[in-house]
Design an enzyme around this catalytic site. Structure first.
Site, PDB file in Angstrom:
ATOM      1  N   MET A   1       0.836  -1.212   0.000  1.00  0.00           N
ATOM      2  CA  MET A   1       0.000   0.000   0.000  1.00  0.00           C
ATOM      3  C   MET A   1       0.865   1.255   0.000  1.00  0.00           C
ATOM      4  O   MET A   1       1.765   1.406   0.822  1.00  0.00           O
ATOM      5  CB  MET A   1      -0.873   0.020   1.261  1.00  0.00           C
ATOM      6  CG  MET A   1      -2.180  -0.693   1.100  1.00  0.00           C
ATOM      7  SD  MET A   1      -3.401   0.276   0.197  1.00  0.00           S
ATOM      8  CE  MET A   1      -3.864   1.490   1.419  1.00  0.00           C
ATOM      9  N   CYS A   2       0.559   2.116  -0.893  1.00  0.00           N
ATOM     10  CA  CYS A   2       1.267   3.389  -0.964  1.00  0.00           C
ATOM     11  C   CYS A   2       0.539   4.401  -0.084  1.00  0.00           C
ATOM     12  O   CYS A   2      -0.462   4.098   0.543  1.00  0.00           O
ATOM     13  CB  CYS A   2       1.284   3.876  -2.405  1.00  0.00           C
ATOM     14  SG  CYS A   2       1.836   2.621  -3.561  1.00  0.00           S
ATOM     15  N   GLN A   3       1.078   5.590  -0.038  1.00  0.00           N
ATOM     16  CA  GLN A   3       0.370   6.656   0.660  1.00  0.00           C
ATOM     17  C   GLN A   3       0.281   7.884  -0.233  1.00  0.00           C
ATOM     18  O   GLN A   3       1.221   8.200  -0.962  1.00  0.00           O
ATOM     19  CB  GLN A   3       1.081   7.006   1.967  1.00  0.00           C
ATOM     20  CG  GLN A   3       1.012   5.871   2.971  1.00  0.00           C
ATOM     21  CD  GLN A   3       0.767   6.330   4.401  1.00  0.00           C
ATOM     22  OE1 GLN A   3       0.499   7.502   4.668  1.00  0.00           O
ATOM     23  NE2 GLN A   3       0.835   5.397   5.319  1.00  0.00           N
TER      24      GLN A   3
ATOM     25  N   ASN B   1      -3.102   4.932  -5.082  1.00  0.00           N
ATOM     26  CA  ASN B   1      -2.833   4.028  -3.968  1.00  0.00           C
ATOM     27  C   ASN B   1      -3.814   2.876  -4.094  1.00  0.00           C
ATOM     28  O   ASN B   1      -5.022   3.098  -4.076  1.00  0.00           O
ATOM     29  CB  ASN B   1      -3.021   4.828  -2.661  1.00  0.00           C
ATOM     30  CG  ASN B   1      -3.379   3.976  -1.463  1.00  0.00           C
ATOM     31  OD1 ASN B   1      -3.658   2.793  -1.567  1.00  0.00           O
ATOM     32  ND2 ASN B   1      -3.387   4.605  -0.308  1.00  0.00           N
TER      33      ASN B   1
END
Lengths: 273, 273
Positions: free
Chosen positions: A1-3, A108
């Site tokens: 998971m990105c932000q 995301n």
């Protein structure tokens, strides 16, 4: 998971405070170590700083944190790779030009079995699902509005339709801006705060750092900050409803349409966080 | 008159030394104070650092000078505005995507009465003649080769034809790269040097700074540096012939065709310097 981190304002504002907390998530307070990037619109222009190394120890991030670039629309991203290698060409945000405007996009989530039919007008350079989705969106906008940008309402409605289509492939939180509006789509997790007078003191959740906004603002300033996870621990952030596509302009959400992009299914959305 | 700087290498190389001299021309040793920018290709990706303030006192330029980004193709530009205000959207180099590759363009010169018929596939965001020329070039390439990139020879030949057409409007020195080739067109003033073994010591013309390349290279390294005005004062730079369009690859000119873009008219070219 990105932000994700976004900022939309009614007067050019620097993002140094918010970025300090966000930067720490790229390797210090969180594990998003696979590169980062940030785009600043200034007038019609945009400048994008990208670094495939972790933001927590990136010289470019140090510059961004200490050099107050004032902007009406900012989009930043720190990456935890799901699809595509850790390389510059897979580093968000992505940039293209359409209708004589720059467009910036960061995502995301994770899109599975997603291979849009791209005509060639916009093609991904890297190998992420995210850049493919961005190209797909711009291609559809260019096809539907060949003579130039439509009204904000029509743009929002078209984005909503495309988001429903793409979102069927998986988690699709994104920030998109043409320098005028900043569109934020919550597929599973996104929050925002609108700061306006009377301004108070904010404290970062990721670093012991405070700022007294009343010292840096005028009574007419308004700033919306959008982030995957709230950046401060002493303010009330608004969790976006899964399926909502919000257009921000002049530092606040604009009522362009409120039809959600997915049916309200909180348990399913929670499950994909 | 702006200034151009390009680098093309056979192994990823940093441009810190050359950039130190180039940076000084943006407000210290020369008067190009209207912004600057630099683009680094890394693999298929590209990162562009732009700053509308003079390079000589730009925090972004300080970063670039001290942060060794290794690249096969670099294009930099410092601006003395002729057309278009001093704004971020008028700051070179410009970036677009075609055929799933990023393209970078910077121009030195001035095109008069130049209003190319643009279909909308690529449109300028700013108001410079330079960005219009870049969009014109990419539009023609996309039209002529709709199925993807042609051979290097065909690309060079098409660029040559377009350059003749555009060059009729005025001075048109430019650097263009898709990350594989770096095309350099001399309309009036451009020089290059190819550095290869045995490497020696070079001394900047704009600052009292030397580098011993033999300490930083292997015997197989080869680097071509292209600049409006030679950057060092103890090496022999090759002045490009007005009208020549040279493709650099792996650190050296590639023989793709030697038909000039303008008839040899040295007196006229000299007059426009």
């Amino acid at each position: 998971m990105c932000q994700l981190l976004g900022m939309n304002c009614n007067v050019p504002t620097d993002i140094c405070f918010s970025f300090a907390g966000f930067q720490a998530r790229g390797g210090v307070t969180d594990h998003h170590r696979d590169g980062w990037g940030i785009a600043f619109f200034e007038g019609r222009g945009v400048r994008v700083f990208l670094d495939p190394q972790p933001s927590a120890n990136s010289p470019v991030a140090e510059l961004v944190r200490n050099y107050p670039i004032r902007s009406l629309n900012v989009i930043a991203h720190i990456r935890k790779a799901t699809q595509g290698q850790v390389r510059l060409d897979n580093t968000h945000p992505f940039q293209r030009e359409l209708w004589g405007r720059y467009w910036i996009f960061a995502h995301n989530g994770n899109l599975l079995d997603y291979a849009p039919a791209l005509t060639g007008r916009f093609l991904p350079v890297g190998s992420t699902d995210s850049e493919a989705a961005f190209c797909h969106i711009l291609q559809c906008l260019a096809q539907r509005f060949p003579d130039g940008p439509p009204s904000a309402v029509a743009l929002h409605e078209t984005l909503r339709e495309l988001t429903i289509e793409i979102g069927q492939h998986g988690e699709f939180n994104y920030l998109l801006s043409d320098g005028e509006h900043l569109f934020a789509h919550c597929s599973s997790r996104l929050a925002f705060i609108v700061r306006e007078a009377p301004f108070t003191v904010a404290h970062l959740a990721d670093q012991d750092m405070t700022v007294d906004f009343s010292r840096h603002t005028t009574p007419n300033d308004r700033v919306a900050v959008i982030a995957t996870v709230p950046l401060t621990d002493n303010e009330t952030w608004q969790q976006m409803t899964p399926g909502s596509l919000v257009a921000f302009r002049h530092g606040a959400p604009v009522p362009l349409g409120d039809t959600p992009t997915i049916a309200s299914q909180p348990s399913r959305a929670t499950g994909s966080r």
